[in-house]
Design a protein around this motif. Structure first.
Motif, PDB file in Angstrom:
ATOM      1  N   SER A 312       0.824  -1.208   0.000  1.00 20.02           N
ATOM      2  CA  SER A 312       0.000   0.000   0.000  1.00 20.02           C
ATOM      3  C   SER A 312       0.856   1.255   0.000  1.00 20.02           C
ATOM      4  O   SER A 312       0.462   2.286  -0.561  1.00 20.02           O
ATOM      5  CB  SER A 312      -0.923   0.002   1.220  1.00 20.02           C
ATOM      6  N   SER A 313       2.053   1.194   0.607  1.00 21.51           N
ATOM      7  CA  SER A 313       2.918   2.368   0.649  1.00 21.51           C
ATOM      8  C   SER A 313       3.382   2.786  -0.740  1.00 21.51           C
ATOM      9  O   SER A 313       3.658   3.960  -0.980  1.00 21.51           O
ATOM     10  CB  SER A 313       4.135   2.093   1.537  1.00 21.51           C
ATOM     11  N   TYR A 314       3.464   1.823  -1.658  1.00 25.66           N
ATOM     12  CA  TYR A 314       3.912   2.140  -3.010  1.00 25.66           C
ATOM     13  C   TYR A 314       2.833   2.876  -3.813  1.00 25.66           C
ATOM     14  O   TYR A 314       3.144   3.519  -4.817  1.00 25.66           O
ATOM     15  CB  TYR A 314       4.298   0.867  -3.758  1.00 25.66           C
ATOM     16  N   ILE A 315       1.584   2.735  -3.396  1.00 27.19           N
ATOM     17  CA  ILE A 315       0.496   3.331  -4.176  1.00 27.19           C
ATOM     18  C   ILE A 315       0.028   4.647  -3.582  1.00 27.19           C
ATOM     19  O   ILE A 315      -0.769   5.357  -4.192  1.00 27.19           O
ATOM     20  CB  ILE A 315      -0.683   2.328  -4.278  1.00 27.19           C
ATOM     21  N   GLN A 316       0.529   4.995  -2.384  1.00 29.09           N
ATOM     22  CA  GLN A 316       0.043   6.189  -1.704  1.00 29.09           C
ATOM     23  C   GLN A 316       0.299   7.453  -2.515  1.00 29.09           C
ATOM     24  O   GLN A 316      -0.545   8.346  -2.580  1.00 29.09           O
ATOM     25  CB  GLN A 316       0.696   6.315  -0.315  1.00 29.09           C
ATOM     26  N   SER A 317       1.478   7.542  -3.134  1.00 27.25           N
ATOM     27  CA  SER A 317       1.783   8.741  -3.916  1.00 27.25           C
ATOM     28  C   SER A 317       0.825   8.901  -5.085  1.00 27.25           C
ATOM     29  O   SER A 317       0.442  10.014  -5.450  1.00 27.25           O
ATOM     30  CB  SER A 317       3.222   8.684  -4.424  1.00 27.25           C
TER      31      SER A 317
END
Length: 555
Positions: A312-317
Motif C-alpha cells: 500500500s505504501s507504493y500506491i500512496q503517492s
C-alpha cells in the motif's frame, strides 16, 4: 515511492510481463480481422438480372445468347447490373446490331452472381445490390456504433469492476455473437450481432491496454506499445490469409470468432491489475497477485516479504495525486483548453473517417482484393517507424499536420488518375492509408501531452469518442458514391487536409514539460509557466501515452 518501483523490485520486465503481454496481444491481433471483415464477407461480386421464371429453360440452354438478348450493356460493355429488357431483344444476337429505345425494368426475379471468387457473401444471400446496396454500408456503420457504445459501457464497468471481469466477458460475448452472426439467416439478426461484436471490440482494446500498462514497468511500456501496434497490423495480414483460404462468408465469420472462446478460457488465469486492486482497497488480493508475479520472475524471496502495508505504501503517492474533473465541460472551460479540445475534435474525427473510408472499400481498386488487403496491412509497418522517428527528431505538430495533409492530397489526386491505371491508384491509396495510420499513432501521444494532468484521461476519452464517430460516419459517406463517384474521395481528402490545418493551431510539445493543471496551462499560453513544473513526471506519462497509442488506432 511509485508502483513502478515495486514492479522493478519484482523482476521488472520479466517472464511474467512477457507471457502476460503475449496472451493479451494475440486476441488484439484477431480484432483487426473483425474490423475489416466486411471487405470479404460483404464483397460485391459481378451480377446481372435473372431472367423471368418462365424463360429459365431457355436461359439454361443458351446462357450467353440469352444474356445478350435480355440484359443491356453498360458503358464498359459489361451486362448492366440493375436493369433488364422487358422483352428479349433477339435482334442483338446479329453482329453489328444495336437496339435503341427498348423498354427496361428492374430485376424483378433477382440476380445472377459471379461466384468464381466469392462463393457466398451477405450481398449474395440478401441481395444487397442496386437500390439495397446502401444496406451493406449501413451494416458496417452499425458495427462501428457498437464500438462507440462499447467504449462507454465497458469503460465504466472497468472502473467499477476491474479490468479482468469486463475483458473475460468481452471474449465470451465476441465468440458467441460472432458464431451467432454466422448461424442466423436474416439481415436484421446479422446487424444485431455485429453491433454486439463491435461493443466487445472496445471492451477488449480498453482493458487489454490497461492491463498491459498497469503490469508493465515504465521502461517496458514503449516496446509494449509498439508490439500492440504491430499486432493490429499482423491481424490485417492474418485476415487476408484466412479469407483467401475460407471463401464462404459464414465459415469465415465462424473461423475468426471461435478463437475467442479459447481466449475466454485462458483469460481466467490472467491476474487482475494489482494497481486497480490497491486503489479500491483490495490489498490482500493485490499481494497474492504480486507474489505470483515474483515467483514467475524468479524473485520469490522478494515476494514473500510483501505485506499489505508495504504494498500500500507504493500506491500512496498515486492516490495522493489523483485528481478528478467535475464534468466534460472542463474541456471547454478556459480559452486555452477550449482551443485544444475543438482542434482535437476535428483531428480525431477526420483522421478516423478518412482511415476507415480508405480501408473498408478495397474492391473499388479493381485488383485482387486479397493482395490489396495485404498491401494495406504491410504499409502500416514503415508508417509506424517513420511516425516514431519524426516525432522524436522533428516534433509532434509538424508530424501530425504533414501526414494528414499528405494523406488528403493523395486521396484527392487519386480522383484524377485514370480508371485503367489501377496499380497506381492502389499504390497511392495505400500510401494515403499509411499516412493516416502514422498520424493516428502521433496524435495519441500529442493529445496526452497537450492536456494537463487533471483532465488528461477525460480529454483522451473525449477525443476517442470523436474518432469512433468518424469510423461510424465513414461507411455512410461511402454510400454517397451512389449519387456521384467523386463525393466519397473528396469528402475523405478534404476533411483530412482540414484536420492537418487544425493541427497547426496547436502548441508544439516536443521537449516541453507536461502541465499539471488547467491554470498552469493558461499560464503557459501567456508565457508564465515555470519549466520546472511537472518536469519529473513527463517521461513516465509520455511513455504511457506512446505505449498505448498504436493499438488504439484501431478504433
Amino acid at each position: 515511492m511509485a508502483f513502478t518501483e515495486l514492479l522493478d523490485s519484482l523482476g521488472g520486465v520479466g517472464r511474467f510481463q512477457l507471457v502476460y503481454t503475449a496472451l493479451l496481444l494475440l486476441p488484439c491481433s484477431l480484432l483487426a480481422c473483425h474490423n475489416f471483415l466486411q471487405n470479404f464477407t460483404a464483397a460485391v461480386p459481378g451480377h446481372h438480372c435473372r431472367g423471368p421464371a418462365n424463360h429459365t429453360a431457355a436461359a439454361a440452354n443458351h446462357s450467353g445468347a440469352w444474356l445478350r438478348a435480355t440484359v443491356p450493356l453498360d458503358q464498359l460493355g459489361t451486362p448492366e447490373p440493375c436493369q433488364r429488357f422487358t422483352e428479349p431483344q433477339w435482334a442483338l444476337l446479329s453482329p453489328n446490331t444495336s437496339v435503341r429505345g427498348a423498354a427496361t425494368e428492374g430485376c424483378k426475379d433477382g440476380w445472377v452472381y459471379d461466384r468464381s471468387i466469392f462463393p457466398s457473401t451477405i450481398v449474395m444471400e440478401w441481395d444487397l445490390v442496386c437500390e439495397d446496396r446502401p444496406l451493406r454500408d449501413l451494416a458496417q456503420s452499425i458495427y462501428m456504433a457498437g464500438v462507440l457504445v462499447g467504449a462507454a459501457v465497458f469503460g465504466s464497468l472497468a472502473d467499477r469492476l476491474g479490468r479482468k471481469g469486463p475483458l473475460v466477458w468481452s471474449y465470451l460475448q465476441l465468440a458467441v455473437s460472432g458464431a451467432a452472426t454466422a448461424y442466423f439467416g436474416s439481415f436484421g439478426a446479422y446487424c444485431v450481432f455485429r453491433f454486439l461484436m463491435g461493443m466487445t471490440f472496445s471492451g477488449i482494446i480498453l482493458n487489454s491496454l490497461s492491463l498491459v500498462v498497469e503490469w508493465m514497468p515504465t521502461r517496458g511500456r514503449t516496446v509494449a506499445g509498439a508490439l500492440l501496434g504491430y499486432s493490429f497490423t499482423l491481424g490485417q495480414l492474418i485476415l487476408a490469409g484466412v479469407a483467401y483460404l475460407i471463401r464462404p462468408w459464414r465459415w469465415l465469420q465462424f473461423a475468426v470468432s471461435v478463437p475467442f472462446l479459447i481466449f475466454f478460457l485462458y483469460s481466467w488465469w490472467l491476474p487482475e491489475s494489482s494497481r486497480w486492486l490497491l486503489l479500491h482497497g483490495r490489498s490482500q488480493l493485490a499481494v497474492q497477485n504480486l507474489r505470483k508475479v515474483a515467483v514467475m520472475n524468479g524473485r520469490a524471496e522478494e515476494g514473500e516479504r510483501l505485506t499489505k502495508e508495504v504494498v500500500s505504501s507504493y500506491i500512496q503517492s498515486e492516490i495522493a495525486n489523483v485528481r478528478t474533473s467535475n464534468s466534460v465541460l472542463d474541456l471547454f472551460r478556459t480559452p486555452a483548453i477550449r482551443k485544444v479540445t475543438c482542434c482535437l475534435m476535428v483531428v480525431w474525427f477526420s483522421n478516423s473517417m478518412a482511415y476507415y473510408g480508405l480501408a473498408m472499400d478495397l474492391q473499388k481498386f479493381g485488383l485482387n482484393v486479397y493482395l490489396v488487403q495485404v498491401l494495406f496491412g504491410v504499409i502500416d509497418i514503415p508508417a509506424m517507424l517513420v511516425a516514431t522517428t519524426t516525432m522524436i527528431y522533428v516534433g509532434r505538430r509538424a508530424t501530425v499536420a504533414s501526414f494528414l495533409i499528405l494523406a488528403g492530397l493523395m486521396v484527392i489526386v487519386n480522383m484524377f488518375v485514370p480508371e485503367d491505371m489501377q496499380t497506381l491508384r492502389t499504390a497511392q491509396a495505400a500510401l494515403g492509408k499509411g499516412c493516416l495510420a502514422s498520424s493516428f499513432i502521433c496524435v495519441y501521444l500529442f493529445t496526452g501531452e497537450l492536456y494537463p494532468t487533471e483532465i488528461r484521461q477525460m480529454g483522451m476519452g473525449f477525443a476517442s469518442v470523436n474518432a469512433r464517430f468518424g469510423g461510424l460516419v465513414a461507411p455512410l459517406v461511402t454510400t454517397l458514391g451512389e449519387f456521384s463517384a467523386i463525393l466519397p474521395p473528396m469528402s475523405f481528402g478534404t476533411t483530412s487536409i482540414l484536420a492537418g490545418l487544425a493541427v497547426c493551431f496547436l502548441a508544439e510539445t516536443r521537449n516541453a514539460p507536461l502541465v499539471e493543471t488547467i491554470e498552469a496551462m493558461e499560464r503557459r499560453v501567456k508565457g508564465g509557466l515555470s519549466k520546472k513544473e511537472a518536469e519529473g513526471k513527463r517521461e513516465e506519462i509520455s511513455l504511457q501515452q506512446l505505449g498505448s497509442s498504436p493499438l488504439k488506432e484501431t478504433i
